[in-house]
Scaffold this motif. Structure first.
Motif, PDB file in Angstrom:
ATOM      1  N   ASP A  75     -10.270   3.603 -12.839  1.00  0.00           N
ATOM      2  CA  ASP A  75      -9.331   3.109 -11.832  1.00  0.00           C
ATOM      3  C   ASP A  75      -9.922   3.427 -10.470  1.00  0.00           C
ATOM      4  OD1 ASP A  75      -7.289   2.632 -10.077  1.00  0.00           O
ATOM      5  OD2 ASP A  75      -5.741   3.613 -11.254  1.00  0.00           O
ATOM      6  N   VAL A  76     -10.194   2.403  -9.670  1.00  0.00           N
ATOM      7  CA  VAL A  76     -10.877   2.624  -8.390  1.00  0.00           C
ATOM      8  C   VAL A  76     -10.075   2.078  -7.209  1.00  0.00           C
ATOM      9  CG1 VAL A  76     -13.219   2.734  -9.314  1.00  0.00           C
ATOM     10  CG2 VAL A  76     -12.214   0.513  -8.790  1.00  0.00           C
ATOM     11  N   CYS A  77      -8.745   2.060  -7.332  1.00  0.00           N
ATOM     12  CA  CYS A  77      -7.932   1.585  -6.211  1.00  0.00           C
ATOM     13  C   CYS A  77      -8.020   2.568  -5.047  1.00  0.00           C
ATOM     14  CB  CYS A  77      -6.474   1.403  -6.632  1.00  0.00           C
ATOM     15  SG  CYS A  77      -5.632   2.925  -7.075  1.00  0.00           S
ATOM     16  N   ILE A  78      -7.756   2.054  -3.834  1.00  0.00           N
ATOM     17  CA  ILE A  78      -7.785   2.894  -2.645  1.00  0.00           C
ATOM     18  C   ILE A  78      -6.644   3.895  -2.663  1.00  0.00           C
ATOM     19  CG2 ILE A  78      -7.585   2.875  -0.130  1.00  0.00           C
ATOM     20  CD1 ILE A  78      -8.963   0.186  -0.114  1.00  0.00           C
ATOM     21  N   PHE A  89       2.924  -0.096  -5.992  1.00  0.00           N
ATOM     22  CA  PHE A  89       1.934  -0.788  -5.163  1.00  0.00           C
ATOM     23  C   PHE A  89       0.553  -0.183  -5.423  1.00  0.00           C
ATOM     24  CE2 PHE A  89       5.491  -1.291  -1.783  1.00  0.00           C
ATOM     25  CZ  PHE A  89       6.066  -2.299  -2.529  1.00  0.00           C
ATOM     26  N   THR A  90      -0.385  -1.016  -5.856  1.00  0.00           N
ATOM     27  CA  THR A  90      -1.760  -0.576  -6.066  1.00  0.00           C
ATOM     28  C   THR A  90      -2.646  -1.259  -5.033  1.00  0.00           C
ATOM     29  OG1 THR A  90      -1.395  -0.296  -8.445  1.00  0.00           O
ATOM     30  CG2 THR A  90      -3.679  -0.429  -7.690  1.00  0.00           C
ATOM     31  N   TYR A  91      -3.161  -0.483  -4.103  1.00  0.00           N
ATOM     32  CA  TYR A  91      -3.995  -1.028  -3.030  1.00  0.00           C
ATOM     33  C   TYR A  91      -5.431  -1.145  -3.525  1.00  0.00           C
ATOM     34  CZ  TYR A  91      -0.162  -0.429   0.288  1.00  0.00           C
ATOM     35  OH  TYR A  91       1.040  -0.519   0.944  1.00  0.00           O
ATOM     36  N   VAL A  92      -5.810  -2.365  -3.895  1.00  0.00           N
ATOM     37  CA  VAL A  92      -7.163  -2.628  -4.365  1.00  0.00           C
ATOM     38  C   VAL A  92      -8.139  -2.613  -3.201  1.00  0.00           C
ATOM     39  CG1 VAL A  92      -8.627  -4.333  -5.507  1.00  0.00           C
ATOM     40  CG2 VAL A  92      -6.302  -3.948  -6.323  1.00  0.00           C
ATOM     41  N   SER A  93      -7.705  -3.137  -2.074  1.00  0.00           N
ATOM     42  CA  SER A  93      -8.468  -3.087  -0.824  1.00  0.00           C
ATOM     43  C   SER A  93      -7.444  -3.045   0.296  1.00  0.00           C
ATOM     44  CB  SER A  93      -9.393  -4.308  -0.688  1.00  0.00           C
ATOM     45  OG  SER A  93      -8.637  -5.490  -0.554  1.00  0.00           O
ATOM     46  N   LEU A  94      -7.911  -2.999   1.529  1.00  0.00           N
ATOM     47  CA  LEU A  94      -6.981  -2.929   2.653  1.00  0.00           C
ATOM     48  C   LEU A  94      -6.127  -4.179   2.775  1.00  0.00           C
ATOM     49  CD1 LEU A  94      -9.277  -1.296   5.364  1.00  0.00           C
ATOM     50  CD2 LEU A  94      -7.506  -0.199   3.986  1.00  0.00           C
ATOM     51  N   SER A  95      -6.626  -5.308   2.275  1.00  0.00           N
ATOM     52  CA  SER A  95      -5.897  -6.569   2.423  1.00  0.00           C
ATOM     53  C   SER A  95      -5.399  -7.135   1.098  1.00  0.00           C
ATOM     54  CB  SER A  95      -6.797  -7.615   3.110  1.00  0.00           C
ATOM     55  OG  SER A  95      -7.909  -7.907   2.289  1.00  0.00           O
ATOM     56  N   GLN A  96      -5.466  -6.356   0.034  1.00  0.00           N
ATOM     57  CA  GLN A  96      -5.024  -6.840  -1.272  1.00  0.00           C
ATOM     58  C   GLN A  96      -4.272  -5.745  -2.010  1.00  0.00           C
ATOM     59  OE1 GLN A  96      -7.938  -9.001  -3.576  1.00  0.00           O
ATOM     60  NE2 GLN A  96      -6.998  -8.418  -5.507  1.00  0.00           N
ATOM     61  N   GLY A 105       7.245  -4.775 -15.940  1.00  0.00           N
ATOM     62  CA  GLY A 105       5.787  -4.792 -16.042  1.00  0.00           C
ATOM     63  C   GLY A 105       5.155  -6.022 -15.421  1.00  0.00           C
ATOM     64  N   ALA A 106       5.973  -6.925 -14.868  1.00  0.00           N
ATOM     65  CA  ALA A 106       5.444  -8.133 -14.230  1.00  0.00           C
ATOM     66  C   ALA A 106       4.621  -7.758 -13.001  1.00  0.00           C
ATOM     67  CB  ALA A 106       6.587  -9.056 -13.841  1.00  0.00           C
ATOM     68  N   ARG A 107       3.512  -8.485 -12.788  1.00  0.00           N
ATOM     69  CA  ARG A 107       2.601  -8.175 -11.684  1.00  0.00           C
ATOM     70  C   ARG A 107       2.348  -9.415 -10.849  1.00  0.00           C
ATOM     71  NH1 ARG A 107      -1.631  -4.247 -13.213  1.00  0.00           N
ATOM     72  NH2 ARG A 107      -3.172  -5.804 -12.611  1.00  0.00           N
ATOM     73  N   ILE A 108       2.101  -9.170  -9.563  1.00  0.00           N
ATOM     74  CA  ILE A 108       1.710 -10.237  -8.654  1.00  0.00           C
ATOM     75  C   ILE A 108       0.698  -9.654  -7.676  1.00  0.00           C
ATOM     76  CG2 ILE A 108       3.588  -9.782  -7.023  1.00  0.00           C
ATOM     77  CD1 ILE A 108       3.706 -12.794  -6.488  1.00  0.00           C
ATOM     78  N   VAL A 109      -0.317 -10.436  -7.344  1.00  0.00           N
ATOM     79  CA  VAL A 109      -1.359  -9.982  -6.420  1.00  0.00           C
ATOM     80  C   VAL A 109      -1.033 -10.494  -5.023  1.00  0.00           C
ATOM     81  CG1 VAL A 109      -3.808 -10.019  -5.839  1.00  0.00           C
ATOM     82  CG2 VAL A 109      -3.095  -9.951  -8.229  1.00  0.00           C
ATOM     83  N   LEU A 110      -0.775  -9.562  -4.120  1.00  0.00           N
ATOM     84  CA  LEU A 110      -0.478  -9.880  -2.720  1.00  0.00           C
ATOM     85  C   LEU A 110      -1.762  -9.726  -1.922  1.00  0.00           C
ATOM     86  CD1 LEU A 110       1.635 -10.381  -0.452  1.00  0.00           C
ATOM     87  CD2 LEU A 110       1.907  -7.912  -0.328  1.00  0.00           C
ATOM     88  N   LYS A 111      -2.213 -10.811  -1.301  1.00  0.00           N
ATOM     89  CA  LYS A 111      -3.499 -10.780  -0.602  1.00  0.00           C
ATOM     90  C   LYS A 111      -3.423 -11.553   0.700  1.00  0.00           C
ATOM     91  CE  LYS A 111      -8.443 -11.720  -1.299  1.00  0.00           C
ATOM     92  NZ  LYS A 111      -8.627 -12.403   0.009  1.00  0.00           N
ATOM     93  N   SER A 112      -3.955 -10.962   1.755  1.00  0.00           N
ATOM     94  CA  SER A 112      -4.077 -11.656   3.024  1.00  0.00           C
ATOM     95  C   SER A 112      -5.269 -12.596   2.960  1.00  0.00           C
ATOM     96  CB  SER A 112      -4.264 -10.654   4.172  1.00  0.00           C
ATOM     97  OG  SER A 112      -4.589 -11.326   5.373  1.00  0.00           O
TER      98      SER A 112
END
Length: 263
Positions: A75-78, A89-96, A105-112
């Motif tokens: 797991d390499v989230c920020i 909330f799992t921050y994959v990057s600063l904008s995602q 368990g439903a998931r959605i990817v929020l990305k700028s």
């Protein structure tokens, strides 16, 4: 640290992982500072030389292969945080950010889409999502997985209403802005001092199952709102044409267009 042996960017291109002997390092791109910053350094004893790296499609996991044939997933989230005990909330990057419902368990990817850093996220009615960046506003429907990003400078004084499942109504400084989910532009703006959602009605065809669809096959996007306490304006949101302006001799406390937007 010995020399790096392999590198791989995450799917968004905003993070990069570098393989090393017995360890790997993750760097994230900061648009504001225009530099790469180390966010994770993981040492793995007996891993030996890292020879292969691969990211999960959403950027939340990293698979590492070593010279000795070992394969590990990390797991390499920020960072990771919880929202009122209902969402993660799992921050994959600063904008995602991956938004996950803890109940279903439903998931959605929020990305700028323009790479802005996501500063704050709120969830309303367990369904509607509002996130801010320095120069934009992200709106989403967690049920239909429709997302929008519009240029916006937040003052913190905006009011959001979600009575209509097709659009988000934003009130700011006496101005109403409508944003249709999955559309990255403001659908319409109107000046009105009567900000109650019970005094504004929006009809958009074809969004929800069972919606009225015009016989002409064209889009139906209509709004009705108050110019003053006794005057209703009805406008076509596609052509920006005023369809009607109706005056009453008594105060209007509630209004709603019918399914075909004609009454």
């Amino acid at each position: 640290i010995k020399e790096f042996t392999v590198a791989a960017f995450n799917p968004s291109g905003e993070s990069v992982v570098l393989g090393n002997f017995n360890r790997f390092l993750v760097y994230a791109w900061h648009p504001k500072n225009r530099e790469w910053t180390e966010v994770v350094q993981r040492e793995v004893p007996n891993l030996y030389t890292v020879t292969a790296l691969s990211w999960r499609a959403d950027g939340s996991r990293l698979v590492v292969g070593s010279l000795c044939g070992g394969v590990d997933m990390f797991d390499v989230c920020i960072r990771r945080s919880r929202y009122r005990g209902t969402h993660e909330f799992t921050y994959v990057s600063l904008s995602q950010v991956i938004v996950k419902s803890l109940a279903t368990g439903a998931r959605i990817v929020l990305k700028s889409n323009v790479g802005f850093e996501i500063k704050k996220i709120n969830i309303f009615q367990e369904r509607f999502l509002v996130a801010t960046t320095p120069e934009s506003l992200l709106l989403g429907d967690l049920q239909t997985c429709r997302l929008s990003e519009i240029p916006w400078t937040s003052t913190g004084n905006e009011k959001f209403y979600f009575d209509n499942p097709s659009v988000c109504m934003i009130f700011k400084s006496g101005e109403l802005s409508l944003v249709e989910y999955s559309n990255n532009e403001v659908l319409a703006c109107a000046r009105t001092e009567h900000m109650s959602p019970h005094l504004i009605s929006v009809r958009i065809s074809g969004v929800e199952e069972g919606d009225f669809v015009p016989s002409s096959g064209g889009e139906l996007k209509v709004i009705a709102y108050l110019l003053d306490l006794m005057t209703v304006r009805i406008s076509d949101l596609v052509s920006s044409v005023t369809l009607a302006q109706v005056q009453h001799d008594t105060r209007i406390d509630w209004l709603e267009l019918n399914a075909n937007g004609a009454n």
